[in-house]
Motif scaffolding. Structure first.
Motif, PDB file in Angstrom:
ATOM      1  N   LYS A  74     -11.530  -8.250 -10.107  1.00 42.16           N
ATOM      2  CA  LYS A  74     -11.871  -8.731 -11.448  1.00 42.16           C
ATOM      3  C   LYS A  74     -11.853 -10.261 -11.530  1.00 42.16           C
ATOM      4  N   GLU A  75     -10.803 -10.882 -10.995  1.00 40.40           N
ATOM      5  CA  GLU A  75     -10.629 -12.326 -11.149  1.00 40.40           C
ATOM      6  C   GLU A  75     -11.364 -13.155 -10.094  1.00 40.40           C
ATOM      7  N   TYR A  76     -11.615 -12.566  -8.935  1.00 37.59           N
ATOM      8  CA  TYR A  76     -12.256 -13.299  -7.840  1.00 37.59           C
ATOM      9  C   TYR A  76     -13.395 -12.485  -7.234  1.00 37.59           C
ATOM     10  N   PRO A  77     -14.433 -12.215  -7.990  1.00 34.31           N
ATOM     11  CA  PRO A  77     -15.506 -11.345  -7.482  1.00 34.31           C
ATOM     12  C   PRO A  77     -16.265 -11.933  -6.293  1.00 34.31           C
ATOM     13  N   ARG A  78     -16.267 -13.243  -6.129  1.00 34.13           N
ATOM     14  CA  ARG A  78     -17.024 -13.856  -5.029  1.00 34.13           C
ATOM     15  C   ARG A  78     -16.150 -14.297  -3.868  1.00 34.13           C
ATOM     16  N   SER A  79     -14.894 -13.980  -3.919  1.00 36.46           N
ATOM     17  CA  SER A  79     -13.974 -14.373  -2.862  1.00 36.46           C
ATOM     18  C   SER A  79     -14.228 -13.548  -1.603  1.00 36.46           C
ATOM     19  N   PRO A  80     -14.064 -14.165  -0.434  1.00 40.25           N
ATOM     20  CA  PRO A  80     -14.188 -13.374   0.804  1.00 40.25           C
ATOM     21  C   PRO A  80     -13.103 -12.298   0.892  1.00 40.25           C
ATOM     22  N   TRP A  81     -11.961 -12.528   0.251  1.00 43.55           N
ATOM     23  CA  TRP A  81     -10.886 -11.532   0.254  1.00 43.55           C
ATOM     24  C   TRP A  81     -11.299 -10.303  -0.552  1.00 43.55           C
ATOM     25  N   THR A  82     -12.084 -10.510  -1.593  1.00 46.08           N
ATOM     26  CA  THR A  82     -12.580  -9.381  -2.386  1.00 46.08           C
ATOM     27  C   THR A  82     -13.534  -8.541  -1.554  1.00 46.08           C
ATOM     28  N   HIS A  83     -14.364  -9.206  -0.764  1.00 51.68           N
ATOM     29  CA  HIS A  83     -15.298  -8.472   0.093  1.00 51.68           C
ATOM     30  C   HIS A  83     -14.545  -7.680   1.166  1.00 51.68           C
ATOM     31  N   LEU A  84     -13.442  -8.249   1.667  1.00 50.33           N
ATOM     32  CA  LEU A  84     -12.635  -7.530   2.653  1.00 50.33           C
ATOM     33  C   LEU A  84     -11.901  -6.351   2.010  1.00 50.33           C
ATOM     34  N   ALA A  85     -11.526  -6.501   0.749  1.00 46.76           N
ATOM     35  CA  ALA A  85     -10.775  -5.461   0.054  1.00 46.76           C
ATOM     36  C   ALA A  85     -11.660  -4.330  -0.440  1.00 46.76           C
ATOM     37  N   SER A  86     -12.949  -4.570  -0.538  1.00 50.51           N
ATOM     38  CA  SER A  86     -13.869  -3.583  -1.102  1.00 50.51           C
ATOM     39  C   SER A  86     -13.822  -2.228  -0.386  1.00 50.51           C
ATOM     40  N   PRO A  87     -13.887  -2.160   0.954  1.00 50.58           N
ATOM     41  CA  PRO A  87     -13.804  -0.841   1.606  1.00 50.58           C
ATOM     42  C   PRO A  87     -12.453  -0.164   1.364  1.00 50.58           C
ATOM     43  N   LEU A  88     -11.400  -0.961   1.300  1.00 51.86           N
ATOM     44  CA  LEU A  88     -10.072  -0.413   1.048  1.00 51.86           C
ATOM     45  C   LEU A  88      -9.999   0.190  -0.348  1.00 51.86           C
ATOM     46  N   THR A  89     -10.566  -0.499  -1.328  1.00 55.23           N
ATOM     47  CA  THR A  89     -10.598   0.010  -2.692  1.00 55.23           C
ATOM     48  C   THR A  89     -11.388   1.315  -2.758  1.00 55.23           C
ATOM     49  N   GLU A  90     -12.502   1.370  -2.038  1.00 55.49           N
ATOM     50  CA  GLU A  90     -13.299   2.602  -1.998  1.00 55.49           C
ATOM     51  C   GLU A  90     -12.507   3.748  -1.360  1.00 55.49           C
ATOM     52  N   LEU A  91     -11.791   3.458  -0.279  1.00 54.44           N
ATOM     53  CA  LEU A  91     -10.990   4.493   0.376  1.00 54.44           C
ATOM     54  C   LEU A  91      -9.886   5.007  -0.545  1.00 54.44           C
ATOM     55  N   ILE A  92      -9.289   4.118  -1.313  1.00 53.21           N
ATOM     56  CA  ILE A  92      -8.254   4.533  -2.259  1.00 53.21           C
ATOM     57  C   ILE A  92      -8.869   5.443  -3.321  1.00 53.21           C
ATOM     58  N   GLY A  93     -10.051   5.086  -3.803  1.00 51.22           N
ATOM     59  CA  GLY A  93     -10.738   5.921  -4.780  1.00 51.22           C
ATOM     60  C   GLY A  93     -11.073   7.289  -4.216  1.00 51.22           C
ATOM     61  N   ILE A  94     -11.545   7.316  -2.985  1.00 45.83           N
ATOM     62  CA  ILE A  94     -11.859   8.588  -2.321  1.00 45.83           C
ATOM     63  C   ILE A  94     -10.587   9.411  -2.147  1.00 45.83           C
ATOM     64  N   LEU A  98       0.815  -1.226   0.000  1.00 46.52           N
ATOM     65  CA  LEU A  98       0.000   0.000   0.000  1.00 46.52           C
ATOM     66  C   LEU A  98       0.840   1.264   0.000  1.00 46.52           C
ATOM     67  N   LYS A  99       1.696   1.437   0.964  1.00 44.23           N
ATOM     68  CA  LYS A  99       2.587   2.591   1.093  1.00 44.23           C
ATOM     69  C   LYS A  99       1.880   3.923   0.860  1.00 44.23           C
ATOM     70  N   PRO A 100       0.877   4.254   1.676  1.00 45.43           N
ATOM     71  CA  PRO A 100       0.187   5.536   1.485  1.00 45.43           C
ATOM     72  C   PRO A 100       1.079   6.706   1.887  1.00 45.43           C
ATOM     73  N   GLY A 101       0.841   7.843   1.277  1.00 46.72           N
ATOM     74  CA  GLY A 101       1.606   9.040   1.590  1.00 46.72           C
ATOM     75  C   GLY A 101       0.766  10.272   1.351  1.00 46.72           C
ATOM     76  N   ALA A 102       1.406  11.418   1.514  1.00 42.21           N
ATOM     77  CA  ALA A 102       0.685  12.684   1.332  1.00 42.21           C
ATOM     78  C   ALA A 102       0.306  12.906  -0.130  1.00 42.21           C
ATOM     79  N   GLU A 103       1.125  12.422  -1.036  1.00 39.92           N
ATOM     80  CA  GLU A 103       0.873  12.633  -2.454  1.00 39.92           C
ATOM     81  C   GLU A 103      -0.062  11.599  -3.066  1.00 39.92           C
ATOM     82  N   LYS A 104      -0.094  10.397  -2.498  1.00 39.72           N
ATOM     83  CA  LYS A 104      -0.935   9.349  -3.077  1.00 39.72           C
ATOM     84  C   LYS A 104      -1.515   8.479  -1.967  1.00 39.72           C
ATOM     85  N   PRO A 105      -2.767   8.057  -2.119  1.00 40.71           N
ATOM     86  CA  PRO A 105      -3.398   7.246  -1.083  1.00 40.71           C
ATOM     87  C   PRO A 105      -2.870   5.811  -1.056  1.00 40.71           C
ATOM     88  N   ALA A 106      -2.352   5.321  -2.175  1.00 41.45           N
ATOM     89  CA  ALA A 106      -1.809   3.963  -2.232  1.00 41.45           C
ATOM     90  C   ALA A 106      -0.860   3.867  -3.416  1.00 41.45           C
TER      91      ALA A 106
END
Length: 166
Positions: free
Chosen positions: A102-122, A81-89
């Motif tokens: 994309k490759e594992y849409p039904r994986s429990p790991w994808t569900h755990l990663a979903s909020p993280l992906t949203e935070l990176i987008g924000i 991840l390595k977040p910083g002031a210039e980039k969120p990830a």
């Protein structure tokens, strides 16, 4: 001769079973991948995040295996991840999370990663807004400087007019 026929039949049966699997990846790939995943978890427990990242990277770059590759993608994304002031990830972490989705849409790991992906987008959206606001701030600062300069010029003109009128 009969021995050879039995041995050949047994080998064909085993090869047939090993080559057919319900998910992605064969039995050998699944075994190898899960062993590597265990090694990476042990490295993380010892605090060797560089070694764990290398091992997880080899899992991610190998042929896909359900239940192994998705877990490795998630863990490697967290390690990079390595977040910083210039980039969120980091770009690598963002790509790994996109690949997981994309490759594992039904994986429990994808569900755990979903909020993280949203935070990176924000975070990226906030970065864009910040850049836009900085540009607006610079132009306003320039405009304020020009207005102050004009006010000083008007003051001097006013003072000159006052002197001439006396």
């Amino acid at each position: 001769m009969r021995r050879w026929a039995v041995l050949l039949t047994a080998m064909l049966l085993c090869a047939g079973c090993a080559s057919t699997s319900g998910g992605r990846g064969g039995m050998v790939q699944r075994y190898t991948g899960s062993k590597q995943l265990e090694q990476a978890e042990e490295m993380l427990a010892r605090g060797d995040s560089a070694g764990a990242a290398k091992t997880l990277g080899s899992i991610v770059n190998a042929p896909s295996v359900d239940g192994v590759t998705d877990a490795a993608l998630f863990r490697l994304a967290l390690l990079t991840l390595k977040p910083g002031a210039e980039k969120p990830a980091s770009a690598q972490a963002h790509q790994l999370l996109k690949r997981l989705d994309k490759e594992y849409p039904r994986s429990p790991w994808t569900h755990l990663a979903s909020p993280l992906t949203e935070l990176i987008g924000i975070g990226e959206e906030l970065k864009r807004q910040n850049k836009t606001l900085k540009g607006a701030n610079q132009s306003l600062t320039k405009e304020i400087g020009e207005l102050n300069k004009r006010m000083e010029q008007l003051k001097h003109l006013d003072q000159e007019l006052e002197r001439k009128s006396r």
